[in-house]
Design an enzyme around this catalytic site. Structure first.
Site, PDB file in Angstrom:
ATOM      1  CD  GLU A  60      -2.467   1.255   2.768  1.00 42.23           C
ATOM      2  OE1 GLU A  60      -3.470   1.974   2.880  1.00 42.23           O
ATOM      3  OE2 GLU A  60      -2.015   0.570   3.718  1.00 42.23           O
TER       4      GLU A  60
ATOM      5  CE  LYS B 134      -7.257   1.776   3.730  1.00 44.07           C
ATOM      6  NZ  LYS B 134      -6.056   2.273   4.441  1.00 44.07           N
TER       7      LYS B 134
ATOM      8  CB  CYS C  24      -4.438  -1.370   4.534  1.00 45.03           C
ATOM      9  SG  CYS C  24      -3.460  -1.414   6.069  1.00 45.03           S
TER      10      CYS C  24
END
Length: 259
Positions: free
Chosen positions: A44, A110, A144
């Protein structure tokens, strides 16, 4: 369609808020992969680390990093994926890019911004899941903190690979290990997580713990903890079909939709 997919997991330290140096470092690491691979996975925010100063490192969809990824993907004849900071429509996004060898781009913003670190204040959250179709494989890429939310990753599209890129700190690494394995088991899919190592600009420590799990939750890799490493693993389509047909757990999943 390929019956096997070779995937390179790159667990790396990151230079804080320095895209140019990170591109140089990853060029060297990727160039050292001598055998053919189908997908190369970076962590990431691999050009910057997990910064809450997106304006310092943000790029556009025609910026240097995407151009670099396209050239390298073409050179290696491999897809390359990882997330970077993208500025678009007066917002900043933690955007995962999946770059095909042809130069084609699929991307995912995200969804679950990490409120504990104030990511929701610095970045615009995404709202759409994607499934990447590549070499006959269906890949669901996430980022994540998304790992903590099983409904978002729920395998309703019969994807083959669930992929997470991360900057997941050492202090909570037990959750990372446990949840990666759980996501593989509950979705009857390969689940891969690529995390960084080292210290970031805020002195947060990262131990890596990158890993790959098969549909039964069995660990497939031998990536060392706490150090930079590259490991190539082979995913097999018949492994997925064998156990999905034999066990049939996905057929018994509860039906519901997200609002």
């Amino acid at each position: 369609m390929k019956s096997e997919l070779k995937v390179a997991l790159i667990q790396s330290n990151l230079v804080w808020e320095n895209p140019e140096q990170n591109r140089i470092n990853f060029t060297n690491t990727i160039s050292a992969i001598l055998e053919p691979v189908d997908v190369i996975i970076l962590p990431e925010l691999f050009t910057s680390g997990f910064t809450m100063n997106p304006s310092q490192v943000a790029e556009t969809m025609t910026g240097d990093t995407i151009s670099w990824m396209q050239k390298l993907a073409n050179l290696k004849k491999s897809a390359i994926t990882g997330s970077i900071v993208i500025e678009e429509n007066d917002h900043y996004y933690n955007r995962l890019l999946f770059i095909f060898p042809s130069g084609k781009i699929d991307y995912y913003d995200k969804k679950h911004t990490f409120t504990l670190a104030g990511e929701h204040k610095a970045y615009q959250a995404g709202s759409n899941l994607i499934t990447v179709s590549y070499l006959g494989w269906k890949i669901c890429p996430l980022v994540c903190y998304d790992l903590r939310f099983p409904v978002w990753s729920r395998n309703t599209n019969d994807y083959d690979v669930l992929l997470y890129v991360a900057n997941w700190p050492k202090i909570r690494i037990a959750a990372w290990d446990t949840l990666l394995k759980a996501r593989a088991i509950e979705n009857m899919t390969y689940c891969i997580g690529v995390n960084r190592v080292g210290l970031d600009g805020n002195k947060h420590e990262y131990s890596g713990n990158s890993g790959a799990y098969d549909v039964l939750g069995k660990r497939m890799d031998t990536i060392p903890t706490g150090q930079e490493a590259t490991e190539i693993i082979t995913l097999k389509k018949d492994h997925i079909s064998k156990y999905r047909e034999k066990l049939g757990f996905l057929k018994d999943r509860d039906l519901f939709t997200l609002k």
